[in-house]
Design a protein around this motif. Structure first.
Motif, mmCIF file in Angstrom:
data_model
loop_
_atom_site.group_PDB
_atom_site.id
_atom_site.type_symbol
_atom_site.label_atom_id
_atom_site.label_comp_id
_atom_site.label_asym_id
_atom_site.label_seq_id
_atom_site.Cartn_x
_atom_site.Cartn_y
_atom_site.Cartn_z
ATOM 1 N N PRO A 70 0.816 -1.227 0.000
ATOM 2 C CA PRO A 70 0.000 0.000 0.000
ATOM 3 C C PRO A 70 0.843 1.268 0.000
ATOM 4 O O PRO A 70 1.579 1.522 0.940
ATOM 5 N N GLY A 71 0.730 2.049 -1.076
ATOM 6 C CA GLY A 71 1.324 3.382 -1.116
ATOM 7 C C GLY A 71 2.820 3.430 -0.950
ATOM 8 O O GLY A 71 3.361 4.445 -0.509
ATOM 9 N N ALA A 72 3.530 2.396 -1.303
ATOM 10 C CA ALA A 72 4.969 2.369 -1.061
ATOM 11 C C ALA A 72 5.790 2.670 -2.310
ATOM 12 O O ALA A 72 6.978 2.941 -2.212
ATOM 13 N N ALA A 73 5.171 2.622 -3.497
ATOM 14 C CA ALA A 73 5.948 2.757 -4.728
ATOM 15 C C ALA A 73 6.070 4.222 -5.160
ATOM 16 O O ALA A 73 5.182 5.032 -4.917
ATOM 17 N N ARG A 74 7.191 4.559 -5.797
ATOM 18 C CA ARG A 74 7.418 5.870 -6.410
ATOM 19 C C ARG A 74 7.801 5.636 -7.870
ATOM 20 O O ARG A 74 8.722 4.880 -8.160
ATOM 21 N N LEU A 75 7.037 6.291 -8.770
ATOM 22 C CA LEU A 75 7.275 6.162 -10.199
ATOM 23 C C LEU A 75 8.032 7.393 -10.708
ATOM 24 O O LEU A 75 7.730 8.525 -10.308
ATOM 25 N N GLY A 76 8.991 7.181 -11.568
ATOM 26 C CA GLY A 76 9.750 8.295 -12.123
ATOM 27 C C GLY A 76 9.975 8.119 -13.608
ATOM 28 O O GLY A 76 9.857 7.017 -14.153
ATOM 29 N N PHE A 77 10.293 9.230 -14.286
ATOM 30 C CA PHE A 77 10.556 9.167 -15.716
ATOM 31 C C PHE A 77 11.462 10.342 -16.089
ATOM 32 O O PHE A 77 11.243 11.472 -15.650
ATOM 33 N N ALA A 78 12.493 10.059 -16.873
ATOM 34 C CA ALA A 78 13.437 11.098 -17.307
ATOM 35 C C ALA A 78 13.777 10.871 -18.778
ATOM 36 O O ALA A 78 13.779 9.735 -19.258
ATOM 37 N N VAL A 79 14.071 11.969 -19.485
ATOM 38 C CA VAL A 79 14.419 11.901 -20.906
ATOM 39 C C VAL A 79 15.636 12.778 -21.152
ATOM 40 O O VAL A 79 15.694 13.922 -20.682
ATOM 41 N N SER A 90 8.637 12.655 -11.017
ATOM 42 C CA SER A 90 8.253 11.418 -10.337
ATOM 43 C C SER A 90 6.911 11.607 -9.650
ATOM 44 O O SER A 90 6.416 12.729 -9.498
ATOM 45 N N LYS A 91 6.365 10.475 -9.215
ATOM 46 C CA LYS A 91 5.079 10.458 -8.538
ATOM 47 C C LYS A 91 5.153 9.420 -7.421
ATOM 48 O O LYS A 91 5.481 8.242 -7.668
ATOM 49 N N GLY A 92 4.897 9.813 -6.189
ATOM 50 C CA GLY A 92 4.986 8.905 -5.054
ATOM 51 C C GLY A 92 3.622 8.465 -4.547
ATOM 52 O O GLY A 92 2.574 8.854 -5.063
ATOM 53 N N GLY A 93 3.666 7.621 -3.500
ATOM 54 C CA GLY A 93 2.429 7.162 -2.871
ATOM 55 C C GLY A 93 1.608 6.231 -3.717
ATOM 56 O O GLY A 93 0.382 6.221 -3.635
#
Length: 606
Positions: A70-79, A90-93
């Motif tokens: 629950p709510g532990a992942a953080r998504l990120g993206f870079a170019v 990035s986006k957390g939670g």
């Protein structure tokens, strides 16, 4: 009431509870917890807002565990593009359910970074290494998600697409002037400020007279965004039958590529590129466009940067290579006064242009019309107008010229010096831009004459008695008035007054004063130089006082004249002091004291 100490205790208890919850969760996972895996990553461009472009990424993750995270992942993206970082976020939670999870993250691409990337792309022979770096992290958990970067090679050939080996004839009207062929282009060294090009074309003079260019004007557009425009000193002179290679050096303003990028994404990664180089010649110290287009090519660029990285560039036929044009001509025009301002008066002109071409050709024609009006050789008014697209037959164009009030004193001085006559000459010149050339369509000069007779009432042989104490002391037997040599500053009136002394003693005339007004604009309120005229008993004498008008005030008079329908009232008052044996008396000289109406018709045909 909750005290500060109580609040601290409550906070501590909450922290212990949370810590205990996480510990219990980790304990519940156990040593057999399996690492989530990434099934797919897909990205696309989103909205372009302000200075950023959205990159929307969808990740599909598989959580092989029976327990949710629950709510532990953080998504990120870079170019990065050729090492230039253009996007990062990035986006957390984010929580992970057991099994398949579709996760989304949106990060901003900073448009301001596009010019820096563009420099590397051009200097690397239009080649870019585009690296996308998605990431998923699970902070606080003893696991990680392996998500490798993806690298794509982006190659374009923009200048190859604007290359043409074909031959094009440049003609003025029905007369071929020159041919251009083998058009090609190459990049110079791009910088943060500018991206130079060199365009080259083979040219041949097929005309009976020399053809020359003293410079070029260029426009480079990408999706309608002007990324480069200006002039160059590149020139040539070709004698009849002579051929050669002409090179011009237009420049792209590198910072403008940020605006191009926004248009490219908004158009589904499609760009319409156009490069046009026109000819300039020097006339009267200024560079003017001439009917020669030395380079004119268009291409379309399509990309798939976040997909497979594919690009496609296609040349576009502009359809302007071979056309037969007949020269448009001006067939009629009519003018009238418009709004009267503080410093200028509008001349509203309606011009009728005949286009002998059909609709398909006429749609390509844009007409520019310039008009000038000279009065007695003084440039008094000028204006211009334009018309895009000419229908077959007659077309009506309205243009406005500005008639300068400060020009009035000069041409009015010449009006007086020419016997109160003015020649008004209006010249209208039109230029038709038809893509591959421009055609002149001059109208014959319109000439009109404007005349006045301001001094007519001052010339009289009617006797005018000067009386004192009921007796006639003198008689004005004749008055005459003519204009002296006028300038933009002064307009002298030379007068001659013949006076007969009716008495047997001397009389004296002195202190002559005069006022002259046109529509209440004071041109004179003065007295003659200190002169005293003595007339012998029973004799006649002609005196010649000079009246000086302030001709510069005619600039203030002109707007009152136009507002009044080109009519003015000229009011003059002349007084003199007459001394006789009967005494001294101030008398009005009626021959010079009168009201006259002055009317003109500037737009009436002579």
């Amino acid at each position: 009431m909750v005290t500060r100490g109580t609040a601290l205790k409550v906070g501590a208890v909450l922290l212990l509870l949370v810590g205990a919850g996480v510990g219990a969760y980790l304990y519940q996972l156990g040593s057999d917890f399996q690492q989530p895996t990434v099934e797919s990553v897909e990205s696309e461009f989103g909205a372009v807002e302000g200075d950023t472009t959205e990159i929307r990424t969808r990740l599909v993750l598989d959580n092989p565990n029976d327990q949710s995270i629950p709510g532990a992942a953080r998504l990120g993206f870079a170019v990065t593009m050729n090492g230039v970082p253009v996007a990062d976020g990035s986006k957390g939670g984010v929580g992970l359910r057991p099994g398949r999870n579709e996760l989304n993250v949106t990060v901003p691409l900073r448009n301001e970074q596009i010019p820096a990337w563009w420099v590397t792309h051009v200097n690397n022979d239009e080649r870019t290494e585009l690296v996308t770096a998605p990431s998923v992290s699970l902070p606080g958990l003893p696991v990680s998600v392996d998500l490798p970067n993806r690298t794509r090679t982006i190659e374009t050939d923009l200048l190859g697409a604007v290359t043409s080996e074909g031959e094009r004839t440049v003609a003025v009207g029905n007369t071929s002037v020159m041919t251009v062929s083998n058009q090609r282009a190459s990049w110079g060294e791009a910088t943060a400020e500018e991206t130079p090009l060199e365009v080259r074309t083979d040219i041949e003079n097929v005309h009976d007279y020399p053809v020359r260019l003293d410079g070029t004007a260029y426009t480079i557009e990408m999706n309608g965004v002007v990324v480069g425009n200006g002039t160059t000193d590149d020139s040539f002179v070709l004698q009849p039958g002579e051929s050669g290679t002409f090179a011009a050096n237009p420049v792209i303003d590198t910072p403008r590529m940020a605006d191009w990028w926004a248009s490219h994404v908004a158009a589904n990664e499609t760009t319409r590129l156009s490069v046009r180089v026109y000819g300039l010649v020097e006339q009267d110290g200024e560079l003017e466009r001439v009917p020669i287009t030395v380079f004119e090519r268009e291409a379309e660029l399509r990309t798939d940067l976040l997909g497979e990285g594919g690009t496609e560039v296609e040349s576009i036929d502009t359809g302007a290579d071979e056309f037969a044009y007949e020269q448009p001509s001006l067939v009629a025009s009519a003018s009238g006064w418009g709004e009267v301002g503080e410093t200028t008066t509008e001349i509203e002109t309606e011009v009728v242009v005949n286009n002998p071409n059909d609709g398909a050709v006429g749609d390509l024609v844009s007409l520019s019309v310039a008009e000038e009006t000279h009065i007695n050789g003084v440039r008094a008014a000028s204006g211009e107008g334009s018309l895009d697209g000419l229908a077959p037959g007659n077309n009506t164009l309205a243009l406005v010229s500005e008639f300068r009030h400060d020009a009035v004193p000069e041409w009015w001085a010449r009006h007086l010096n020419r016997g109160e006559a003015s020649t008004v000459v209006t010249t209208t010149n039109a230029t038709a831009d038809i893509g591959v050339t421009r055609l002149a369509a001059p109208e014959p000069e319109r000439t009109r004459t404007v005349s006045t007779d301001l001094l007519a009432g001052f010339n009289s042989t009617e006797p005018d008695e000067i009386r004192q104490s009921g007796q006639t002391v003198a008689t004005i037997t004749e008055t005459r008035a003519t204009w002296g040599e006028a300038t933009a500053e002064t307009a002298p009136i030379d007068t001659a007054v013949t006076i007969r002394n009716e008495r047997s003693r001397f009389i004296t005339v002195r202190d002559i004063t005069y006022t002259v007004r046109l529509n209440d604009v004071a041109l004179a309120d003065n007295r003659t130089v200190d002169e005293t005229y003595t007339i012998s008993p029973l004799s006649t004498r002609t005196i010649e006082p000079r009246f000086l008008l302030n001709n510069s005030r005619m600039a203030d008079w002109w707007p009152t004249h136009v507002r009044n329908g080109e009519e003015s009232v000229m009011t003059t008052e002349v007084y003199a002091t007459v001394e006789t044996a009967l005494g001294t008396r101030r008398v009005r000289l009626d021959s010079f004291s009168q009201n006259r109406t002055v009317a003109t018709e500037f737009f009436a045909e002579s």
